[in-house]
Design an enzyme around this catalytic site. Sequence first.
Site, PDB file in Angstrom:
ATOM      1  CB  SER A 149      -0.868   0.001   1.268  1.00 43.38           C
ATOM      2  OG  SER A 149      -1.476   1.263   1.459  1.00 43.38           O
ATOM      3  CE1 TYR A 162      -3.771  -1.962   5.690  1.00 42.34           C
ATOM      4  CE2 TYR A 162      -3.340   0.298   5.008  1.00 42.34           C
ATOM      5  CZ  TYR A 162      -3.672  -1.005   4.695  1.00 42.34           C
ATOM      6  OH  TYR A 162      -3.879  -1.366   3.375  1.00 42.34           O
TER       7      TYR A 162
END
Length: 262
Positions: A149, A162
């Site tokens: 990501s 995250y």
Amino acid sequence: MEQSIKQENNWAKGKIAFITGATSGFGAALTRRIIAAGGKVIATGRREERLDELVEELGSGQLLTRTLDLTDTDKIEECIKTLPSDFADIDILFNNAGLALGLGGADAANLSDWDTMIDTNVRALVHVTRHVLEIMVKNNRGDIINMGSVAGTYPYVGGNVYGATKAFVHQFSLNLRADLLGKNIRVTNIEPGMCETEFSLVRFKGDKSAADNVYKGMKPLSADDIALTVESVLKLPAHININTLEIMPVQQAFAGFAVNRD
Ligand code: NDP
Ligand code: 8X3
């Protein structure tokens, strides 16, 4: 010309893909693309009803489903080691399942949310990779596509664990390339920005209006945009390895540094 188009549409023929998180988002979209292109897919996820819906949509000839909670690492090994012989020789691993939970500050975060992200995005991903690598090394071929990501590169408020899990996936992908040199296995880390899937609904624990707000007034990427990107990477000539691929919607960019002034 016609012949090359036909070959393109059959690009996955003879290939077997193992896809984690095939019940939604990118995993479901890539499952559809690989099956449409003549390949076989082992589709996994926790939601059995979603897997059943995929079988209803795509048939069972090229599709094998396995209900699998990746946080149970013994079950990962059992799943991969007990695949039927016509699905056992995995060519493509899409290490896609993952999640963000919460967007709060680190000092107030829920530790069990942090554990779940680490167990799913990191621990499960390395276990799946380790087991599938035995097959790929034995066969001297393979493609591993990891889902990283932009959050693994660019910090943002509330991204804490995250983003850190995705930074792990980035470095793990590069280190895999180093270890696998000479073994004919490609490794790519795909690093998207905002994509409208169930990702935000999961992050905000079912709060649909909070999830919808994330994409309000802008055009995010779609699940199929990412599946198309993965397909493009897989279709490249066999001697080309894309190490890292970062992709964002045009309507997303970066913020500057934050300064706390007196
Ligand atoms: P979705 O929420 O739509 O899909 C996530 C998938 O992961 C689901 O199929 C879910 O299946 C599966 N999953 C989650 N936890 C587990 C578990 N414990 N065991 C097995 N499967 C699990 O999100 P996306 O498709 O958007 O996300 C896919 C990946 O892409 C994730 O790794 C995410 O971090 C990453 N990503 C997403 C971006 C975005 O903006 N959407 C941007 C950048 C990266 P089930 O619930 O059935 O188990
Ligand atoms: C998901 C993209 O920007 O919401 O990995 O963290 S972001």
